[in-house]
Scaffold this motif. Structure first.
Motif, short mmCIF file in Angstrom:
data_model
loop_
_atom_site.label_atom_id
_atom_site.label_comp_id
_atom_site.label_asym_id
_atom_site.label_seq_id
_atom_site.Cartn_x
_atom_site.Cartn_y
_atom_site.Cartn_z
N GLU A 139 2.53 28.26 69.12
CA GLU A 139 1.74 29.46 69.40
C GLU A 139 0.32 29.31 68.89
O GLU A 139 -0.63 29.78 69.54
N ASP A 140 0.13 28.64 67.75
CA ASP A 140 -1.21 28.46 67.20
C ASP A 140 -2.03 27.47 68.02
O ASP A 140 -3.23 27.68 68.24
N VAL A 141 -1.39 26.38 68.46
CA VAL A 141 -2.10 25.40 69.29
C VAL A 141 -2.55 26.05 70.59
O VAL A 141 -3.68 25.87 71.05
N TRP B 262 -6.37 22.91 79.47
CA TRP B 262 -5.15 22.10 79.43
C TRP B 262 -4.59 22.03 78.02
O TRP B 262 -5.31 22.18 77.03
N ILE B 263 -3.29 21.72 77.97
CA ILE B 263 -2.62 21.39 76.71
C ILE B 263 -1.51 20.40 77.02
O ILE B 263 -0.85 20.50 78.07
N GLY B 264 -1.31 19.40 76.15
CA GLY B 264 -0.23 18.44 76.28
C GLY B 264 0.92 18.82 75.37
O GLY B 264 0.70 19.17 74.20
N LEU C 12 -3.93 13.46 59.36
CA LEU C 12 -4.27 14.56 60.26
C LEU C 12 -3.13 15.57 60.33
O LEU C 12 -3.35 16.78 60.37
N TRP C 13 -1.90 15.07 60.36
CA TRP C 13 -0.75 15.98 60.42
C TRP C 13 -0.69 16.87 59.19
O TRP C 13 -0.26 18.03 59.27
N ASP C 14 -1.12 16.32 58.03
CA ASP C 14 -1.05 17.08 56.78
C ASP C 14 -2.23 18.04 56.61
O ASP C 14 -2.21 18.89 55.72
N ALA C 15 -3.27 17.88 57.43
CA ALA C 15 -4.46 18.73 57.33
C ALA C 15 -4.24 20.06 58.06
O ALA C 15 -3.36 20.16 58.92
N PRO C 16 -5.03 21.08 57.75
CA PRO C 16 -4.90 22.35 58.47
C PRO C 16 -5.11 22.16 59.98
O PRO C 16 -6.03 21.45 60.40
N GLY C 17 -4.26 22.80 60.77
CA GLY C 17 -4.30 22.60 62.20
C GLY C 17 -5.64 22.93 62.82
O GLY C 17 -6.14 22.18 63.67
N GLN C 18 -6.25 24.05 62.43
CA GLN C 18 -7.53 24.43 63.04
C GLN C 18 -8.62 23.43 62.73
O GLN C 18 -9.49 23.14 63.58
#
Length: 271
Positions: free
Chosen positions: A17-19, A30-32, A250-256
């Motif tokens: 939902e955030d992505v 687009w989104i993958g 990158l996975w461990d960083a905040p998504g935004q």
């Protein structure tokens, strides 16, 4: 920027939902998507979420993994691929990314493994065509040949794809996996309308111990990303360009933060 697509694998731990919300707020088109988080969320529910946000799904990752010596295992994998095709159709994307699978356990028969991939495509291609989905063969870097993907070059992927109608089977041009190949630009031209997606990340050195997580942000490595994009354009590809990065930091960083950074690097190094 209307071609930009963030593959959700880049922000692995960020909720779907955030992505979607971030992509919509940034006025992207687009989104993958990846099967596991979509299944967890609910395929039909995810399809509605994406559509209500005004987005389209650039690809669904992933099917494939055809290599198996046991007939029951082979049939189970084919059944799972049919489910993946159905999921892609529900999500409204025509691109199902295939990672072909490595050598079966205990085997050294590379030709035999590649024949299994061809047989899997033959079994699934008509069904995919009926559902409006293209099976998109992704060649992986040769270092993954033994355990993940016996298709190791764009030429090899095209040798398989060209045995089937272009509306059923195509190829992925993934910069991380193909940039090293001296023949890649000729093969991109050869691919033409079989190109289903151009995916970007960068090759950084030194690679981490887990090479699967060795992708870097665009501009941090060695790949001529814009040149490859222009080659795909020249071959006739006008579709989405996906940012797909497997990187633990990158996975461990905040998504935004990762979302904003990836978008900025795409503008600078790809667009």
């Amino acid at each position: 920027m209307n071609r930009y697509s963030l593959n959700q694998a880049t922000t692995k731990y960020w909720p779907l939902e955030d992505v979607v919300a971030a992509s919509s707020k940034a006025e992207l088109s687009w989104i993958g998507l990846w099967r596991e988080p979509v299944q967890e969320y609910g395929v039909e529910r995810a399809a509605k979420l994406v559509a209500d946000a005004g987005l389209q799904v650039s690809s669904l990752c992933r099917g494939g993994f055809f290599t198996a010596t046991d007939e029951a295992e082979r049939q189970a994998k084919l059944d799972d691929n049919r489910r993946a095709i159905d999921e892609a159709a529900t999500l409204g994307t025509e691109v199902l990314v295939l990672v072909s699978g490595g050598l079966p356990a205990g085997s050294r028969d590379l030709d035999g493994a590649r024949s299994m991939v061809r047989d899997g495509l033959a079994e699934l291609a008509p069904y995919a065509g009926e559902r409006g989905v293209r099976l998109a063969i992704e060649a992986l870097h040769p270092m993954f040949c033994s355990d993940r993907c016996v298709v190791s070059s764009l030429g090899g992927a095209l040798d398989l794809a060209e045995q089937f109608p272009a509306e059923q089977v195509g190829v992925i041009v993934d910069a991380y996996h193909l940039w090293w190949d001296a023949d890649v630009y000729r093969q991109i031209q050869r691919a033409g309308d079989r190109i289903c997606s151009y995916q970007v990340s960068d090759w950084v050195v030194p690679l981490p111990a887990d090479t699967l997580l060795g992708r870097g942000l665009m501009g941090d490595g060695s790949i001529e990303l814009r040149r490859l994009r222009e080659a795909c354009d020249a071959a006739g590809y006008t579709g989405p360009v996906e940012v797909e990065i497997f990187n633990q930091d990158l996975w461990d960083a905040p998504g935004q933060h990762v979302f904003d950074l990836a978008l900025a690097r795409y503008r600078e190094h790809v667009a």
